[in-house]
Design a protein around this motif. Structure first.
Motif, PDB file in Angstrom:
ATOM      1  N   TYR A 147      51.585  46.904  33.428  1.00  0.00           N
ATOM      2  CA  TYR A 147      50.407  47.478  34.104  1.00  0.00           C
ATOM      3  C   TYR A 147      50.568  47.525  35.628  1.00  0.00           C
ATOM      4  N   HIS A 148      51.745  47.146  36.121  1.00  0.00           N
ATOM      5  CA  HIS A 148      52.058  47.242  37.554  1.00  0.00           C
ATOM      6  C   HIS A 148      51.051  46.459  38.400  1.00  0.00           C
ATOM      7  N   LEU A 149      51.005  45.169  38.161  1.00  0.00           N
ATOM      8  CA  LEU A 149      50.140  44.263  38.903  1.00  0.00           C
ATOM      9  C   LEU A 149      51.000  43.177  39.526  1.00  0.00           C
ATOM     10  N   VAL A 150      50.621  42.692  40.693  1.00  0.00           N
ATOM     11  CA  VAL A 150      51.304  41.543  41.290  1.00  0.00           C
ATOM     12  C   VAL A 150      50.294  40.779  42.147  1.00  0.00           C
ATOM     13  N   GLN A 193      40.387  43.600  34.187  1.00  0.00           N
ATOM     14  CA  GLN A 193      39.403  42.760  33.491  1.00  0.00           C
ATOM     15  C   GLN A 193      40.090  41.667  32.663  1.00  0.00           C
ATOM     16  N   ALA A 194      41.216  41.998  32.015  1.00  0.00           N
ATOM     17  CA  ALA A 194      41.949  41.019  31.208  1.00  0.00           C
ATOM     18  C   ALA A 194      42.478  39.881  32.077  1.00  0.00           C
ATOM     19  N   LEU A 195      42.975  40.229  33.263  1.00  0.00           N
ATOM     20  CA  LEU A 195      43.497  39.204  34.162  1.00  0.00           C
ATOM     21  C   LEU A 195      42.375  38.310  34.691  1.00  0.00           C
ATOM     22  N   GLN A 196      41.218  38.906  34.929  1.00  0.00           N
ATOM     23  CA  GLN A 196      40.073  38.125  35.392  1.00  0.00           C
ATOM     24  C   GLN A 196      39.643  37.106  34.323  1.00  0.00           C
ATOM     25  N   LEU A 197      39.641  37.542  33.066  1.00  0.00           N
ATOM     26  CA  LEU A 197      39.290  36.625  31.968  1.00  0.00           C
ATOM     27  C   LEU A 197      40.346  35.527  31.808  1.00  0.00           C
TER      28      LEU A 197
END
Length: 571
Positions: free
Chosen positions: A97-100, A123-127
């Motif tokens: 998902y191209h996140l860092v 949202q998934a990373l926040q959870l």
């Protein structure tokens, strides 16, 4: 203008696509192609697909999201070498998902994302973390590089490409095998990587030079060569063969120089590449000239033509007949200035014909001829035919010989406006160069309207340049008070930031001198006076030398004194 994150599917990207289209980054044809490809590329988000198709650069994508969302852009210096998330979040999820993560504390995670419109991974990373998220817009290449440093072995993109290449294969010199190898994915990706780096860094040339123990790749950025990651020396033959195949050159011929051309689209830009090869001790040296049609600046003010001299040049350009010359060494921007002049002259009332070698920019409404000496189509031969085509304006790429110069003079005498270039150090030397070729003084004095000399200096990065008071010794030595009589004279120096890749300079601008043909100068030409005598007369009549123009631009904070001294010879 905000993106509606609640919308599903491609609808959420309507504002995003509209913004790219308004900015001139996407055409209707590009949009149609993207929508068609999106149906078969289910794993790629729409912004990622645009980058993969070469329709937009990752920088264009990031800047557009910043504009639409109002979120801050993550800069390279913000990416940490170790992940603030630790091992809690799978690397596969972040890569997919191209996140860092940029930073993290007890309650907040600062996160760089490539695609803020895709809310699921956010949202998934926040959870998963149980923390609030502060979102930044990241550039895809920078996110991928940061993840590689944080979780991988710190390899560069070139290192990863080399991993897929076996030395034994690349070392094979069999011609048929070399063709196959040059058409395989690792070599194709290597060459594309080099060209992409060149485009991203605004390079004008790519130099690929084979040596005994290495293959060296350098980019000429703003007139200065800089090293970049290079393929292994074992891949030399395959890399060079790949470039020759792209340029439709004979890969079997390694003993003679060759010239070719490549047209391609990369990261949203239409590129025209000129390829030149010459045989060297350890293989063929290749130089690729990049002509970016979209970034071609053909506006006099943007090129650095300001003040009285620029006005005089435009006045001379408006005259119906005569010769206008632009002088300077290779790489001084002569051709760009010629095209800017042609752009101003290009109206429906005028017929313009050019003869060039090579044709660098294709211009609508102008008849451009590519010289081909190998079949006898030289400048002189083309010019003899051009005058029978009833032109108003003739542009000659370069006055290289007496025959070409004579026809140009005759064309000017018979009512044509002739534009051309010469390789001389200053404006006044243009006259003596034509005299040395064998042109008579009376022809020169009656046909030449003006001579422009120019050089290119690097412009200071507007983001990070730093002003400082000039030292008294510098003020005296450079006679700065002649241009700025104030007590405190300020100059500027390069610092380096993410906007200019740490160099401190970004882009180039011309410093010019324009010798306007006056009656006094015509008399000096008839007397066969030396170039420095003609220059002194022009200065007395108000001409600013290139050095003077450079000093003024340095005092204005456009460039530095060092840059002016680098390209001029005045003291």
């Amino acid at each position: 203008m905000d993106i509606n994150f609640a919308e599903s599917g491609s609808e959420r990207y309507q504002a995003f696509l509209h913004a790219l289209k308004i900015a001139g980054k996407l055409s209707d044809i590009d949009l149609t192609k993207t929508r068609r490809m999106q149906k078969s590329a289910q794993d790629d988000s729409l912004p990622e697909l645009l980058i993969k198709l070469g329709l937009c650069s990752d920088s264009d994508i990031a800047n557009t999201f910043v504009e639409l969302t109002g979120l801050q852009r993550a800069v390279a210096a913000q990416y940490p070498s170790e992940s603030p998330l630790g091992d809690d979040i799978p690397l596969r999820f972040l890569k997919n998902y191209h996140l860092v993560a940029l930073d993290s504390d007890e309650r907040l995670v600062k996160l760089a994302v490539m695609d803020p419109a895709d809310t699921y991974p956010i949202q998934a990373l926040q959870l998963a973390t149980g923390k609030s998220l502060e979102i930044f817009i990241g550039q895809l290449s920078e996110i991928e590089a940061a993840l590689e440093i944080q979780y991988g072995e710190g390899k560069s993109q070139m290192d990863k490409l080399v991993d897929n290449l076996t030395v034994e294969e690349a070392g094979n010199e069999d011609l048929e095998h070399l063709k196959d190898l040059a058409s395989e994915a690792p070599i194709i990706k290597m060459v594309n990587f080099i060209l992409q780096k060149a485009v991203e860094n605004r390079a004008s040339d790519v130099h690929i030079e084979p040596f005994e123990q290495s293959l060296k790749v350098r980019l000429r950025i703003d007139g200065v060569l800089q090293d970049i990651d290079s393929p292994p020396v074992a891949s030399t033959a395959a890399v060079l063969s790949r470039i020759k195949i792209m340029a439709k050159l004979n890969i079997a011929e390694r003993r003679l120089p060759q010239d070719g051309r490549i047209k391609l689209q990369m990261i949203g830009k239409e590129l025209d590449l000129r390829v030149s090869t010459i045989p060297t001790l350890y293989g063929e040296s290749v130089v690729i000239r990049l002509l970016d049609k979209e970034n071609a600046v053909l506006d006099f003010a943007a090129l650095g033509f300001v003040g009285k001299q620029a006005e005089q040049f435009k006045e001379v350009l408006a005259q119906p007949h005569g010769i206008i010359l632009i002088t300077g060494p290779t790489g001084s921007g002569k051709s760009t200035s010629l095209y800017a002049a042609l752009k101003q002259l290009n109206t429906s009332e005028r017929k313009i014909i050019t003869v060039e070698d090579p044709v660098e920019y294709q211009m609508e409404g102008i008849n451009q001829i590519q010289a081909k000496p190998q079949i006898g189509l030289t400048f002189a031969m083309a010019l003899r035919s051009i005058v029978r085509q009833d032109p108003d304006v003739i542009m000659i790429g370069e006055m290289r010989d007496l025959e070409t110069a004579r026809i140009a003079v005759q064309s000017a005498l018979t009512g044509h406006l002739v534009l051309s270039t010469l390789h001389t150090n200053d404006a006044a030397s243009g006259i003596t160069r034509l005299q040395d070729m064998g042109l008579e003084e009376y022809l020169l004095s009656s046909t030449i309207n003006g001579i422009l000399a120019q050089r290119l200096v690097r412009k200071l990065c507007p983001v990070c340049k730093q002003a400082y008071p000039a030292a008294d010794a510098v003020i005296e030595e450079m006679h700065l008070r002649r241009w700025q009589p104030s007590d405190v004279i300020m100059l500027s120096k390069p610092v380096g930031c993410s906007a200019c890749n740490g160099i401190g300079y970004k882009g180039r601008i011309a410093i010019i001198e324009f010798l306007h043909m006056s009656d006094a100068i015509r008399k000096q030409i008839m007397k066969h006076e030396e170039a420095f005598v003609i220059q002194q007369q022009a200065v007395q009549e108000g001409m600013h030398t290139m050095y003077d123009d450079g000093i003024v631009k340095a005092l204005q904070g456009v460039t530095t004194l060092e840059e002016v001294l680098r390209v001029t010879t005045d003291v």
